[in-house]
Enzyme design. Structure first.
Site, PDB file in Angstrom:
ATOM      1  N   CYS A  22      -5.433  -7.119  -4.240  1.00 26.04           N
ATOM      2  CA  CYS A  22      -5.693  -5.840  -4.902  1.00 26.04           C
ATOM      3  C   CYS A  22      -6.387  -6.144  -6.228  1.00 26.04           C
ATOM      4  CB  CYS A  22      -4.405  -5.057  -5.133  1.00 26.04           C
ATOM      5  SG  CYS A  22      -4.705  -3.440  -5.885  1.00 26.04           S
ATOM      6  N   GLY A  23      -7.676  -5.876  -6.265  1.00 24.28           N
ATOM      7  CA  GLY A  23      -8.464  -6.250  -7.448  1.00 24.28           C
ATOM      8  C   GLY A  23      -8.020  -5.510  -8.699  1.00 24.28           C
ATOM      9  N   ASN A  24      -7.876  -4.205  -8.585  1.00 22.65           N
ATOM     10  CA  ASN A  24      -7.510  -3.439  -9.785  1.00 22.65           C
ATOM     11  C   ASN A  24      -6.118  -3.830 -10.280  1.00 22.65           C
ATOM     12  OD1 ASN A  24      -9.896  -1.873 -10.043  1.00 22.65           O
ATOM     13  ND2 ASN A  24      -9.221  -0.601  -8.344  1.00 22.65           N
ATOM     14  N   ASN A  74       0.824  -1.207   0.000  1.00 25.60           N
ATOM     15  CA  ASN A  74       0.000   0.000   0.000  1.00 25.60           C
ATOM     16  C   ASN A  74       0.860   1.260   0.000  1.00 25.60           C
ATOM     17  OD1 ASN A  74      -2.783  -0.749  -0.043  1.00 25.60           O
ATOM     18  ND2 ASN A  74      -2.658  -1.409   2.094  1.00 25.60           N
ATOM     19  N   HIS A  82     -12.750  -5.994   4.447  1.00 20.18           N
ATOM     20  CA  HIS A  82     -13.606  -4.864   4.084  1.00 20.18           C
ATOM     21  C   HIS A  82     -14.795  -4.753   5.025  1.00 20.18           C
ATOM     22  CE1 HIS A  82     -11.933  -3.745   0.073  1.00 20.18           C
ATOM     23  NE2 HIS A  82     -11.429  -4.964   0.166  1.00 20.18           N
ATOM     24  N   GLU A 115      -9.411   3.402   1.452  1.00 23.10           N
ATOM     25  CA  GLU A 115      -8.608   2.182   1.461  1.00 23.10           C
ATOM     26  C   GLU A 115      -7.630   2.139   2.639  1.00 23.10           C
ATOM     27  OE1 GLU A 115      -6.624   0.577  -1.851  1.00 23.10           O
ATOM     28  OE2 GLU A 115      -8.072   1.322  -3.320  1.00 23.10           O
ATOM     29  N   ARG A 116      -7.591   0.979   3.270  1.00 28.40           N
ATOM     30  CA  ARG A 116      -6.554   0.721   4.281  1.00 28.40           C
ATOM     31  C   ARG A 116      -5.194   1.039   3.664  1.00 28.40           C
ATOM     32  NH1 ARG A 116      -5.429  -5.485   6.048  1.00 28.40           N
ATOM     33  NH2 ARG A 116      -5.235  -5.624   3.796  1.00 28.40           N
ATOM     34  N   ASN A 128      -8.692  -9.614   1.200  1.00 29.52           N
ATOM     35  CA  ASN A 128      -8.342  -8.554   2.163  1.00 29.52           C
ATOM     36  C   ASN A 128      -9.621  -8.137   2.887  1.00 29.52           C
ATOM     37  OD1 ASN A 128      -9.601  -7.289   0.047  1.00 29.52           O
ATOM     38  ND2 ASN A 128      -8.053  -5.723  -0.295  1.00 29.52           N
ATOM     39  N   CYS A 182     -11.545   0.873  -6.141  1.00 27.96           N
ATOM     40  CA  CYS A 182     -11.034  -0.231  -5.324  1.00 27.96           C
ATOM     41  C   CYS A 182     -11.735  -1.510  -5.793  1.00 27.96           C
ATOM     42  CB  CYS A 182     -11.312   0.024  -3.845  1.00 27.96           C
ATOM     43  SG  CYS A 182     -10.694  -1.299  -2.764  1.00 27.96           S
ATOM     44  N   GLY A 183     -10.969  -2.396  -6.419  1.00 26.13           N
ATOM     45  CA  GLY A 183     -11.571  -3.600  -7.000  1.00 26.13           C
ATOM     46  C   GLY A 183     -12.102  -4.537  -5.931  1.00 26.13           C
ATOM     47  N   THR A 184     -11.311  -4.759  -4.896  1.00 23.51           N
ATOM     48  CA  THR A 184     -11.778  -5.646  -3.818  1.00 23.51           C
ATOM     49  C   THR A 184     -12.945  -5.006  -3.070  1.00 23.51           C
ATOM     50  OG1 THR A 184      -9.966  -4.734  -2.474  1.00 23.51           O
ATOM     51  CG2 THR A 184      -9.635  -6.914  -3.459  1.00 23.51           C
ATOM     52  N   GLY A 185     -12.948  -3.658  -3.004  1.00 21.15           N
ATOM     53  CA  GLY A 185     -14.080  -2.968  -2.374  1.00 21.15           C
ATOM     54  C   GLY A 185     -15.361  -3.187  -3.161  1.00 21.15           C
ATOM     55  N   ASN A 193     -10.531  -1.899   5.055  1.00 18.17           N
ATOM     56  CA  ASN A 193     -10.933  -1.026   3.948  1.00 18.17           C
ATOM     57  C   ASN A 193     -12.387  -0.635   4.180  1.00 18.17           C
ATOM     58  OD1 ASN A 193      -8.580  -1.199   1.900  1.00 18.17           O
ATOM     59  ND2 ASN A 193      -8.939  -3.338   2.435  1.00 18.17           N
TER      60      ASN A 193
HETATM   61  N1  LIG Z   1      -5.900  -0.997   0.291  1.00 15.92           N
HETATM   62  C1  LIG Z   1      -6.146  -2.443   0.091  1.00 15.92           C
HETATM   63  C2  LIG Z   1      -5.214  -2.996  -0.992  1.00 15.92           C
HETATM   64  C3  LIG Z   1      -5.536  -2.447  -2.351  1.00 15.92           C
HETATM   65  C4  LIG Z   1      -6.954  -2.733  -2.722  1.00 15.92           C
HETATM   66  C5  LIG Z   1      -7.502  -1.935  -3.885  1.00 15.92           C
HETATM   67  N2  LIG Z   1      -6.583  -1.047  -4.540  1.00 15.92           N
HETATM   68  C6  LIG Z   1      -8.105  -2.885  -4.889  1.00 15.92           C
HETATM   69  O1  LIG Z   1      -8.137  -2.568  -6.085  1.00 15.92           O
HETATM   70  O2  LIG Z   1      -8.586  -3.944  -4.453  1.00 15.92           O
HETATM   71  C7  LIG Z   1      -5.842  -3.192   1.370  1.00 15.92           C
HETATM   72  O3  LIG Z   1      -5.081  -2.702   2.194  1.00 15.92           O
HETATM   73  O4  LIG Z   1      -6.383  -4.292   1.520  1.00 15.92           O
END
Ligand SMILES: N[C@H](CCC[C@H](N)C(=O)O)C(=O)O
Length: 269
Positions: A74-76, A65, A151, A200-201, A149, A209-212, A182
């Site tokens: 990290c999804g993206n 990060n 959320h 984001e964390r 990760n 944020c892809g995972t978001g 996150n």
């Molecule tokens: N900040 C996130 C990592 C990057 C996630 C985000 N950029 C994505 O696209 O999923 C975390 O600490 O879990």
């Protein structure tokens, strides 16, 4: 030692990508990752991404990060790695193995199965993660999920009305979340469309944020608020999230290469 990098982004969530499969990359620690990510004195990015050979998959992806902390998913960046790799691949991450497939202008990613139990998020103590009996400054009854990760997801009337720059860091660092978290604030526009903003964390407010998007979509589905395939609109653009009977999450969206460069490692070490 000069090290090559590729500057990439997914909907404006931007990355500096180092590829240790094609040239040597010295060991990365927190301080170095933070220095490279700094937008004033470094190259500048939300996350530093390191691609490496893997014994367990086609390659390994490590994610650091903006604050230098190494995280699980990290999804993206998964879509950016798919674009760089150029063909379908399994990718080892510390949050589990994912599968990426380049598409026209981006990639589709099998992000694996979400985990909802409180120990997997993780939370500091047990509770129902579907509708948590907690709240912060007008945001309450969120859901929590680990999609590689951690959320937390709040559903609100209007995402733009939430002072996420103020409340995000408070929630990110709350003792309820031993590995931090996150923070997602989402509005259900209709049964096929969600609007989302993310703190984001370790990176703060990002364009996407892809995972978001994955975490928010599966929570909305779990609560019966949307269909099993939705468009998630983030400040940087749209992602398509599906969650089928296999229980695996599929994320599809754009990825882009911005430019390539190199830097002197010792300038940041
Ligand atoms: N900040 C996130 C990592 C990057 C996630 C985000 N950029 C994505 O696209 O999923 C975390 O600490 O879990």
């Amino acid at each position: 030692m000069r090290v090559d990098f590729t500057k990439m982004h997914g909907l404006g969530n931007d990355f500096v990508v180092l590829d240790a499969r094609v040239h040597p990359v010295p060991a990365i620690d927190t301080a170095l990752a933070r220095a490279l990510a700094d937008r004033r004195t470094g190259i500048g990015c939300d996350q530093l991404i390191l691609l490496e050979p893997s014994d367990a998959a086609d390659f390994r992806m490590r994610i650091f990060n903006h604050d230098g902390g190494e995280v699980e998913a990290c999804g993206n960046a998964s879509r950016a790695a798919a674009l760089l790799h150029g063909s379908a691949a399994s990718v080892e991450t510390s949050g589990g193995t994912i599968h990426v497939e380049p598409t026209n202008g981006g990639a589709s990613v099998d992000m694996g199965k979400p985990r909802f139990d409180w120990e997997a998020i993780p939370l500091a103590y047990g509770m129902d993660t579907a509708v948590m009996p907690v709240g912060w400054e007008g945001l309450d009854r969120p859901g929590a999920v680990n999609v590689g990760n951690p959320h937390v997801v709040f559903f609100v009337e209007n995402t733009d009305a939430v002072p996420l720059d103020v409340i995000g860091p408070q929630i990110e660092t709350d003792p309820l979340f031993p590995q931090r978290i996150n923070v997602n604030v989402a509005t259900i526009e209709n049964r096929r469309h969600i609007r989302l903003r993310v703190w984001e964390r370790g990176a703060g407010l990002t364009r996407a944020c892809g995972t978001g998007a994955c975490a928010t979509a599966v929570h909305a589905m779990r609560r019966g608020l949307v269909e099993r395939e939705v468009t998630v609109t983030l400040p940087g653009g749209d992602l398509i999230i599906g969650w089928d009977d296999s229980e695996r999450i599929r994320m599809t969206g754009p990825a882009s290469e911005s430019y390539r460069g190199s830097f002197e490692w010792d300038d940041f070490a």
